[in-house]
Enzyme design. Structure first.
Site, PDB file in Angstrom:
ATOM      1  N   LEU A  28       0.878  -1.133   0.025  1.00  0.00           N
ATOM      2  CA  LEU A  28      -0.074   0.055  -0.082  1.00  0.00           C
ATOM      3  C   LEU A  28       0.894   1.176  -0.046  1.00  0.00           C
ATOM      4  O   LEU A  28       1.951   1.055   0.361  1.00  0.00           O
ATOM      5  CB  LEU A  28      -0.903  -0.014   1.180  1.00  0.00           C
ATOM      6  CG  LEU A  28      -1.901  -1.303   1.428  1.00  0.00           C
ATOM      7  CD1 LEU A  28      -2.426  -0.953   2.746  1.00  0.00           C
ATOM      8  CD2 LEU A  28      -2.986  -0.908   0.211  1.00  0.00           C
ATOM      9  N   ALA A  31       3.515   1.999   2.725  1.00  0.00           N
ATOM     10  CA  ALA A  31       3.886   0.783   3.592  1.00  0.00           C
ATOM     11  C   ALA A  31       5.551   0.924   3.654  1.00  0.00           C
ATOM     12  O   ALA A  31       5.936   0.161   4.503  1.00  0.00           O
ATOM     13  CB  ALA A  31       3.589  -0.184   2.554  1.00  0.00           C
ATOM     14  N   GLY A  32       6.250   1.724   2.770  1.00  0.00           N
ATOM     15  CA  GLY A  32       7.493   1.741   3.129  1.00  0.00           C
ATOM     16  C   GLY A  32       8.506   1.294   1.664  1.00  0.00           C
ATOM     17  O   GLY A  32       9.702   1.342   1.973  1.00  0.00           O
ATOM     18  N   SER A 101       1.569  -1.328  -7.235  1.00  0.00           N
ATOM     19  CA  SER A 101       1.370  -2.628  -8.003  1.00  0.00           C
ATOM     20  C   SER A 101       0.258  -3.605  -7.492  1.00  0.00           C
ATOM     21  O   SER A 101       0.444  -4.618  -6.778  1.00  0.00           O
ATOM     22  CB  SER A 101       2.388  -3.449  -8.307  1.00  0.00           C
ATOM     23  OG  SER A 101       3.343  -3.739  -7.510  1.00  0.00           O
TER      24      SER A 101
HETATM   25  N1  LIG Z   1       8.835   0.238   9.973  1.00  0.00           N
HETATM   26  C1  LIG Z   1       8.567   0.969   8.932  1.00  0.00           C
HETATM   27  N2  LIG Z   1       8.927   0.481   7.863  1.00  0.00           N
HETATM   28  C2  LIG Z   1       8.827   1.253   6.728  1.00  0.00           C
HETATM   29  N3  LIG Z   1       8.616   2.710   6.785  1.00  0.00           N
HETATM   30  C3  LIG Z   1       8.332   3.419   8.010  1.00  0.00           C
HETATM   31  C4  LIG Z   1       8.300   2.439   9.187  1.00  0.00           C
HETATM   32  N4  LIG Z   1       7.957   3.171  10.223  1.00  0.00           N
HETATM   33  C5  LIG Z   1       7.455   4.265   9.679  1.00  0.00           C
HETATM   34  N5  LIG Z   1       7.851   4.440   8.509  1.00  0.00           N
HETATM   35  C6  LIG Z   1       7.482   5.479   7.673  1.00  0.00           C
HETATM   36  O1  LIG Z   1       6.755   5.428   6.764  1.00  0.00           O
HETATM   37  C7  LIG Z   1       6.765   6.140   5.481  1.00  0.00           C
HETATM   38  C8  LIG Z   1       6.776   5.321   4.349  1.00  0.00           C
HETATM   39  O2  LIG Z   1       6.740   6.019   3.150  1.00  0.00           O
HETATM   40  P1  LIG Z   1       7.085   5.513   1.772  1.00  0.00           P
HETATM   41  O3  LIG Z   1       7.184   6.642   0.874  1.00  0.00           O
HETATM   42  O4  LIG Z   1       8.235   4.851   1.946  1.00  0.00           O
HETATM   43  O5  LIG Z   1       6.047   4.457   1.276  1.00  0.00           O
HETATM   44  P2  LIG Z   1       5.788   3.916  -0.067  1.00  0.00           P
HETATM   45  O6  LIG Z   1       5.399   2.426   0.008  1.00  0.00           O
HETATM   46  O7  LIG Z   1       6.963   4.335  -1.144  1.00  0.00           O
HETATM   47  O8  LIG Z   1       4.328   4.785  -0.551  1.00  0.00           O
HETATM   48  P3  LIG Z   1       3.956   5.130  -1.881  1.00  0.00           P
HETATM   49  O9  LIG Z   1       3.387   3.973  -2.587  1.00  0.00           O
HETATM   50  O10 LIG Z   1       2.845   6.167  -1.703  1.00  0.00           O
HETATM   51  O11 LIG Z   1       5.015   5.678  -2.647  1.00  0.00           O
HETATM   52  C9  LIG Z   1       8.392   6.799   5.504  1.00  0.00           C
HETATM   53  O12 LIG Z   1       8.044   8.083   5.977  1.00  0.00           O
HETATM   54  C10 LIG Z   1       8.582   5.984   6.847  1.00  0.00           C
HETATM   55  O13 LIG Z   1       9.789   6.754   7.411  1.00  0.00           O
END
Ligand SMILES: Nc1ncnc2c1ncn2[C@@H]1O[C@H](COP(=O)(O)OP(=O)(O)OP(=O)(O)O)[C@@H](O)[C@H]1O
Ligand SMILES: [Mg+2]
Length: 199
Positions: A28, A31-32, A101
């Site tokens: 999602l 998700a990180g 995805s």
């Molecule tokens: N345990 C964790 N693992 C990953 N990210 C975390 C965690 N705890 C907090 N975060 C925070 O959650 C956020 C995740 O955002 P990120 O932009 O990496 O998500 P994404 O999956 O790339 O989303 P998008 O699909 O919108 O691009 C970051 O700000 C990160 O610092």
């Protein structure tokens, strides 16, 4: 239209540089994926790989500029990422794809393209909608819950969890750097990345 396209008549190089693979993050928004991709990437750099990132946000400002978030556009975006990932994998790169995805069938097609040339390592960053909404880095969940954004994955648009990813990481249990370590260890175990040299 495609009747007038003669791609099948163009010669393809059959040269392959070994060692390429694609690390495919799915999960999602929030998700990180991007965060962890940018921890794994530099480590792969240090171990001698040529790393290329295909991040959803970046791709949507270039290769997929103009595409929206209908199922059709999401699928087109992922197919483009899969196609480029496959080409780069053929050239020996370590490709890190990081896009939501959401559809299993489209991820499967990306896998199929990549696996012609190298390994496809699917990493599901399993993070609940509640946790992603709590993080809400981009402020998008708030808008989606208020109905200001329609068709937001996990809120009012589907996310199909991978049935058998190479790796599933619960990011509510692991800090980003731990997740990165788990992923690099998996790549080592699969023989895709040389073990860290500890001199
Ligand atoms: N345990 C964790 N693992 C990953 N990210 C975390 C965690 N705890 C907090 N975060 C925070 O959650 C956020 C995740 O955002 P990120 O932009 O990496 O998500 P994404 O999956 O790339 O989303 P998008 O699909 O919108 O691009 C970051 O700000 C990160 O610092
Ligand atoms: Mg991201």
């Amino acid at each position: 239209m495609s009747d007038h396209i003669y791609a099948h008549e163009h010669p393809e190089s059959d040269q392959v540089r070994g060692g390429g693979f694609t690390l495919w993050f799915t999960g999602l928004s929030g998700a990180g994926k991007t965060t962890i991709a940018h921890l794994v990437g530099p480590e792969l750099d240090r171990r001698g790989h040529i790393v290329e990132y295909l991040d959803g946000d970046t791709v949507r400002t270039h290769l997929s500029k103009g595409l929206g978030f209908s199922k059709e556009d999401r699928d087109t975006n992922i197919e483009r990422i899969g196609w480029v990932a496959s080409r780069l994998t053929r050239h020996g790169a370590a490709v890190i794809a990081a896009a939501i995805s959401p559809y299993a069938e489209t991820r499967r097609r990306a896998r199929e393209l990549v696996e012609e040339w190298g390994a496809f390592v699917e990493v599901h960053l399993a993070t609940s909608v509640e946790e992603c909404a709590r993080r809400d880095v981009k402020g998008l969940y708030e808008k989606a819950f208020r109905g200001e954004i329609k068709g937001f994955t996990g809120v009012d648009d589907p996310y199909e969890e991978p049935a058998a990813p190479e790796l599933r990481i619960d990011t509510e249990e692991h800090e980003p750097d731990e997740s990165a370590r788990i992923i690099v260890a998996k790549l080592e175990e699969l023989g895709l990345v040389p073990a860290q040299v500890t001199a």
